[in-house]
Enzyme design. Structure first.
Site, PDB file in Angstrom:
ATOM      1  N   TYR A   1       0.795  -1.240   0.000  1.00 17.87           N
ATOM      2  CA  TYR A   1       0.000   0.000   0.000  1.00 17.87           C
ATOM      3  C   TYR A   1       0.825   1.287   0.000  1.00 17.87           C
ATOM      4  CZ  TYR A   1      -4.413  -2.381  -0.157  1.00 17.87           C
ATOM      5  OH  TYR A   1      -5.474  -3.132  -0.603  1.00 17.87           O
TER       6      TYR A   1
ATOM      7  N   GLU B   1      -9.025  -6.854   3.955  1.00 16.49           N
ATOM      8  CA  GLU B   1      -8.228  -7.948   3.373  1.00 16.49           C
ATOM      9  C   GLU B   1      -7.615  -8.837   4.455  1.00 16.49           C
ATOM     10  OE1 GLU B   1      -5.711  -5.787   0.584  1.00 16.49           O
ATOM     11  OE2 GLU B   1      -7.522  -5.145  -0.465  1.00 16.49           O
TER      12      GLU B   1
HETATM   13  C1  HEM Z   1      -7.553  -4.246  -8.844  1.00 13.98           C
HETATM   14  C2  HEM Z   1      -8.511  -0.221  -6.353  1.00 13.98           C
HETATM   15  C3  HEM Z   1      -4.413  -0.837  -3.842  1.00 13.98           C
HETATM   16  C4  HEM Z   1      -3.080  -4.231  -6.992  1.00 13.98           C
HETATM   17  C5  HEM Z   1      -8.158  -3.113  -8.369  1.00 13.98           C
HETATM   18  C6  HEM Z   1      -9.432  -2.606  -8.837  1.00 13.98           C
HETATM   19  C7  HEM Z   1      -9.701  -1.481  -8.148  1.00 13.98           C
HETATM   20  C8  HEM Z   1      -8.596  -1.262  -7.239  1.00 13.98           C
HETATM   21  C9  HEM Z   1     -10.929  -0.614  -8.290  1.00 13.98           C
HETATM   22  C10 HEM Z   1     -10.292  -3.255  -9.914  1.00 13.98           C
HETATM   23  C11 HEM Z   1     -11.118  -4.335  -9.277  1.00 13.98           C
HETATM   24  C12 HEM Z   1     -11.815  -5.248 -10.269  1.00 13.98           C
HETATM   25  O1  HEM Z   1     -11.161  -5.782 -11.149  1.00 13.98           O
HETATM   26  O2  HEM Z   1     -13.006  -5.455 -10.125  1.00 13.98           O
HETATM   27  C13 HEM Z   1      -7.483  -0.046  -5.433  1.00 13.98           C
HETATM   28  C14 HEM Z   1      -7.428   1.005  -4.422  1.00 13.98           C
HETATM   29  C15 HEM Z   1      -6.282   0.830  -3.723  1.00 13.98           C
HETATM   30  C16 HEM Z   1      -5.612  -0.326  -4.287  1.00 13.98           C
HETATM   31  C17 HEM Z   1      -8.480   2.074  -4.235  1.00 13.98           C
HETATM   32  C18 HEM Z   1      -5.714   1.630  -2.576  1.00 13.98           C
HETATM   33  C19 HEM Z   1      -6.430   2.175  -1.646  1.00 13.98           C
HETATM   34  C20 HEM Z   1      -3.670  -1.787  -4.486  1.00 13.98           C
HETATM   35  C21 HEM Z   1      -2.329  -2.181  -4.128  1.00 13.98           C
HETATM   36  C22 HEM Z   1      -1.935  -3.118  -5.037  1.00 13.98           C
HETATM   37  C23 HEM Z   1      -3.056  -3.334  -5.952  1.00 13.98           C
HETATM   38  C24 HEM Z   1      -1.538  -1.660  -2.936  1.00 13.98           C
HETATM   39  C25 HEM Z   1      -0.613  -3.838  -5.138  1.00 13.98           C
HETATM   40  C26 HEM Z   1       0.501  -3.216  -5.402  1.00 13.98           C
HETATM   41  C27 HEM Z   1      -4.178  -4.523  -7.758  1.00 13.98           C
HETATM   42  C28 HEM Z   1      -4.199  -5.538  -8.799  1.00 13.98           C
HETATM   43  C29 HEM Z   1      -5.504  -5.554  -9.321  1.00 13.98           C
HETATM   44  C30 HEM Z   1      -6.234  -4.539  -8.594  1.00 13.98           C
HETATM   45  C31 HEM Z   1      -3.011  -6.387  -9.213  1.00 13.98           C
HETATM   46  C32 HEM Z   1      -6.040  -6.433 -10.423  1.00 13.98           C
HETATM   47  C33 HEM Z   1      -6.081  -5.603 -11.657  1.00 13.98           C
HETATM   48  C34 HEM Z   1      -5.447  -6.192 -12.837  1.00 13.98           C
HETATM   49  O3  HEM Z   1      -4.833  -7.233 -12.731  1.00 13.98           O
HETATM   50  O4  HEM Z   1      -5.605  -5.562 -13.872  1.00 13.98           O
HETATM   51  N1  HEM Z   1      -7.677  -2.275  -7.383  1.00 13.98           N
HETATM   52  N2  HEM Z   1      -6.374  -0.833  -5.315  1.00 13.98           N
HETATM   53  N3  HEM Z   1      -4.080  -2.509  -5.580  1.00 13.98           N
HETATM   54  N4  HEM Z   1      -5.432  -3.958  -7.666  1.00 13.98           N
HETATM   55 FE1  HEM Z   1      -5.908  -2.454  -6.443  1.00 13.98          FE
END
Ligand code: HEM
Length: 400
Positions: free
Chosen positions: A95, A137
């Site tokens: 994060y 989580e």
């Molecule tokens: C997917 C928001 C933090 C890694 C997503 C999605 C959203 C989101 C809206 C799309 C969900 C879906 O596919 O339905 C956020 C928010 C964060 C956050 C608001 C912080 C407050 C993080 C962090 C990581 C991360 C810290 C890791 C470094 C990912 C990955 C995906 C994802 C790998 C899948 C998307 C893909 O593979 O294209 N996140 N996220 N996220 N997030 Fe986050």
């Protein structure tokens, strides 16, 4: 607890973020992957190229900013994203990396307009939002580890069977390589496959719905070969062409909140388009295993009989229940003798005949298919909470 001043600054800068949101997150991704290329082992490279993931993140940040003093409002959306994060093994230590690069991107895009005061306010707000995700989580990791046969992170599974279900869909049966039992899961949930493809620097992750009900000593996923969309299904096609019985795959524990509510007794309809049948088949199998007395309608739509998977199987399952009906809808028939209830797309007059207004509908399929079916169900006057669906891919528009 954020100060009143911080809340005010964050809320008042939301319109600016809305205007530049997508540019900010695209800049953010570029920066983050330059500084932390190892994170490319987690992100979907195809979504990055299509720009769908940056939009999803932008929407979420903005939505969170709007509700920064009442974050409980976005909790349902957080939970849905948290399922994906947990399935991908995103950890608390990730994060701050996201936060740091997001703030740097805001500064880069907004230039002088991003004063120290504004940046400080968003830094505090981000920490607040991140803590909500980390907490939700953390609970999910705990649940996964406490389950019998459960685990966190990724674990090796062996392919024990590979069965062609149609011209384009193939099922993979998977058992833990270490001989452990597999945890139970909710019908409709998915598992995540993490794949190392030879000559590719970073790993690929893909979510696949479990296509059978819980209660077996294996997982089954049914994967569609993607030849039509560009870029081609990197992981799906690799599974089809290069993964065979005896091979091992890295899998994370079942996740996802598009699940059958087994407490309800109202009539239920499963409406599937193409490979979208997979989570719905798991739900239907569960009702069959439970000898359900619910009125069940299973509508399976496919392009034609050659690509349709599980058609006969769904009909066989329905015979085990008193009140289950199956309808096949084909865009076109290749053979005259093919058994089919409706040719063309699902339309109002067809759905009115087979789905009553008090039915709870579970939908899964390509986005245009689902948009069309949701619109028809709305026209028929079904209450919103009776229309439940799962998009494959990032949820771009789910937070208003
Ligand atoms: C997917 C928001 C933090 C890694 C997503 C999605 C959203 C989101 C809206 C799309 C969900 C879906 O596919 O339905 C956020 C928010 C964060 C956050 C608001 C912080 C407050 C993080 C962090 C990581 C991360 C810290 C890791 C470094 C990912 C990955 C995906 C994802 C790998 C899948 C998307 C893909 O593979 O294209 N996140 N996220 N996220 N997030 Fe986050």
């Amino acid at each position: 607890m954020l100060s009143e001043k911080t809340v005010k600054i964050v809320k008042s800068t939301v319109p600016v973020l809305e205007e530049y949101g997508t540019t900010i997150t695209s800049t953010f991704y570029k920066r983050m992957f330059q500084n932390h290329p190892e994170l490319l082992n987690y992100f979907n490279h195809v979504n990055q190229r299509r720009g769908t993931q940056p939009t999803a993140l932008a929407n979420t940040v903005i939505a969170a900013g709007k509700h920064i003093d009442e974050l409980e409002i976005i909790l349902p959306a957080v939970k849905q994203i948290a399922h994906k994060h947990r399935a991908l093994s995103i950890r608390p230590e990730h994060y701050p990396i996201v936060g740091e690069n997001l703030l740097a991107a805001i500064k880069e895009v907004l230039g002088e307009a991003a004063t120290d005061e504004i940046l400080q306010a968003w830094a505090e707000a981000y920490e607040e939002i991140a803590n909500v995700f980390i907490q939700v989580e953390g609970e999910m990791y705990r649940e996964a580890s406490l389950q019998k046969g459960g685990w966190t992170d990724f674990k090796a599974f062996t392919v024990i069977d590979k069965i062609k279900e149609s011209e384009v869909i193939t099922s993979f049966y998977l058992k833990p390589t270490d001989g452990a039992s597999i945890p139970t899961y909710l019908p409709g949930q998915y598992i995540t496959v993490r794949l190392s493809i030879p000559d590719e620097k970073f790993k690929h992750n893909r979510h696949y719905s479990l296509s059978c009900a819980p209660g077996n000593d294996y997982f089954r996923i049914s994967v569609k070969r993607e030849n039509e969309c560009e870029p081609l299904g990197v992981v799906s096609n690799y599974l089809h062409d290069h993964v065979h019985v005896g091979d091992q795959l890295e899998i994370s524990a079942p996740a996802g909140d598009f699940v059958l509510n087994t407490e309800e007794t109202e009539p239920v309809a499963f409406i599937s388009g193409g490979v979208g049948i997979t989570p719905l088949l798991s739900m239907f199998e569960k009702l069959v295993k439970d000898n359900s007395e619910r009125e069940i309608t299973f509508i399976q739509a496919a392009k034609n009989e050659n690509v349709q998977a599980f058609g006969d199987y769904v009909k066989e399952l329905a015979k085990k229940l008193n009140k289950a009906k199956v309808y096949t809808v084909l865009e076109q028939k290749n053979l005259e003798e093919t058994d089919c209830d409706h040719i063309g797309y699902i339309d109002l007059s067809f759905l009115q005949k087979v789905v009553s207004k008090n039915t709870i509908c579970y939908l899964c399929g390509p986005v245009p298919f689902m948009k069309a079916v949701v619109q028809i169900l709305n026209q028929m006057g079904l209450p919103e909470h009776h229309i439940r669906y799962e998009f494959f891919g990032p949820k771009v528009d789910f937070i208003q």
